[in-house]
Scaffold this active site. Sequence first.
Site, PDB file in Angstrom:
ATOM      1  N   GLU A 164       0.806  -1.228   0.000  1.00 42.59           N
ATOM      2  CA  GLU A 164       0.000   0.000   0.000  1.00 42.59           C
ATOM      3  C   GLU A 164       0.838   1.277   0.000  1.00 42.59           C
ATOM      4  OE1 GLU A 164      -2.778  -0.134   3.253  1.00 42.59           O
ATOM      5  OE2 GLU A 164      -3.891  -1.805   2.386  1.00 42.59           O
ATOM      6  N   GLU A 360      -5.178  -8.747   1.003  1.00 37.98           N
ATOM      7  CA  GLU A 360      -5.778  -8.429   2.303  1.00 37.98           C
ATOM      8  C   GLU A 360      -7.265  -8.191   2.108  1.00 37.98           C
ATOM      9  OE1 GLU A 360      -4.203  -5.155   4.686  1.00 37.98           O
ATOM     10  OE2 GLU A 360      -2.160  -5.695   4.088  1.00 37.98           O
TER      11      GLU A 360
HETATM   12  C1  BG6 Z   1      -4.057  -2.346   5.611  1.00 39.67           C
HETATM   13  C2  BG6 Z   1      -2.620  -2.416   6.053  1.00 39.67           C
HETATM   14  O1  BG6 Z   1      -4.285  -1.060   5.184  1.00 39.67           O
HETATM   15  O2  BG6 Z   1      -5.059  -2.516   6.538  1.00 39.67           O
HETATM   16  C3  BG6 Z   1      -2.406  -3.009   7.427  1.00 39.67           C
HETATM   17  O3  BG6 Z   1      -1.818  -3.069   5.117  1.00 39.67           O
HETATM   18  C4  BG6 Z   1      -3.520  -2.584   8.358  1.00 39.67           C
HETATM   19  O4  BG6 Z   1      -1.141  -2.639   7.880  1.00 39.67           O
HETATM   20  C5  BG6 Z   1      -4.830  -3.110   7.794  1.00 39.67           C
HETATM   21  O5  BG6 Z   1      -3.312  -3.004   9.665  1.00 39.67           O
HETATM   22  C6  BG6 Z   1      -6.045  -2.826   8.656  1.00 39.67           C
HETATM   23  O6  BG6 Z   1      -6.172  -1.460   8.919  1.00 39.67           O
HETATM   24  P1  BG6 Z   1      -6.116  -0.878  10.395  1.00 39.67           P
HETATM   25  O7  BG6 Z   1      -5.827   0.553  10.201  1.00 39.67           O
HETATM   26  O8  BG6 Z   1      -7.428  -1.134  11.014  1.00 39.67           O
HETATM   27  O9  BG6 Z   1      -4.998  -1.598  11.084  1.00 39.67           O
END
Ligand code: BG6
Length: 457
Positions: A164, A360
């Site tokens: 990202e 993800e």
């Molecule tokens: C993604 C990232 O944006 O989302 C992670 O690659 C992140 O590092 C994940 O933890 C979930 O988002 P957040 O901000 O709730 O941790």
Amino acid sequence: MIQFPENFLWGAAASAPQTEGHSLSNGKSPSTWDQWFSMCPEKFNQGQGPETTSNVYEMYRQDIERMATLGLNSYRTSIAWTRLLPDGQTINQEAVSFYRDYFQTLKRYGIEPIINLFHFDMPWWLMKKGGWETRISVDAFSTYAATAFQLFGDLVTKWTTFNEPIVHIESGYLQGYHFPAIVDMQKAVQVGYHTLIAHFRAVEKFRAAGINGEIGIILNISPAYARSKSPSDLEAKKLADLISSKSFLDPCVLGEIPQELKEYLNRAGLSPVTQKGDQKLIRENPVDFLGINYYQPMRVKSPECPNFPPTTLSDIFESYDWPERRVNPYRGWEIYPAGIYDVAKMIKEDYRNIPWYIAENGMGVADEERFADEAGVIQDDYRIDFMREHLLQLHKGISEGSNCFGYHTWTFVDCWSWLNGYRNRYGFYKVDLMRDYQRTIKKSGLWFKDMIRNRGF
Ligand code: BG6
């Protein structure tokens, strides 16, 4: 019943800074996160910093056994630049042993490691020199990448350069969520450009090293949907896609920064400083595959007070609340499974149907203990529904020919989430911070196990 292809990659994703712990020991130097936490702990949820996170540094072997029990055949994490090369040059032998054993253990259990190089964790020594604002960062990153390829190229066959990249640009230089937490459009553009060039230099190093394997990049794609068909809303949608998605997708896959983006930046007097040879580098080093992180769409409208040249993102487009939206209230993110289908279609039609996977997808929920049954197993049906709905849409995209080869959730064991600390949990396993990071499976983990065994549901 829907079924996914044979050899589909099923797994989960994480990152070094969010899971390993031992962030200021075992030869590791501080990243911006370690340093920022020591300077301003009050910014972090309940003062939870990155020093221990989920203690994967000590617990990776048991975690890998757990992955094998669920049937995962792949796992993505990252190397911490500051652990491997604490001063940017000198190799930390303890880190080499740690990562080699980590990756070897994964492979021994039949779990393919997908290894990423940068997950928001800029070394502090480099940040002090300007971080991605200076061209020095490009050389520093390519030294790090080449070292990683050389040390682990015999174990890892799927590499990614950045996770990202748009996030450290926007969050650090426009929105205040990452260090240095400033608002500076000109710097944001330069940081973005250096990140892009650093990616390409790493790909070039990878090819030159003759590593047996593939290299890609992981992008968070939140397709933009316009509030209305009015020309100004459609213009806002176009710019949102250009900045947030196409800025990396186009060069990485098609070998060119979008002409429209270059013209826009030029008109705004925001063009980055470039160097001779950059264009050739971009043209000649496409990625082999893409990882796509999909959580939510962008709902955009034209700005109430447009401003040109822009000084913040809201001068270019603004978000609006789609009246039909469903929201995950803990994270504030819209839940829109159909977005994953639109992404699948876009990759097929606009990005030469390059091989890609969902790197993800997941749902962060606070205070999950509320949902524990008598045996202590969190009944996270909301997460199962979330995955089921997204997988249905992904399946539709694959049936229509999109070249998707896997699905990874965020994340395997609960992990540390930047300024949010341990507030929102995403894992298949609960991590008990009060009891030595003890792991307990959640209902979603058991559901995922069944789903993998059946290749669908
Ligand atoms: C993604 C990232 O944006 O989302 C992670 O690659 C992140 O590092 C994940 O933890 C979930 O988002 P957040 O901000 O709730 O941790």
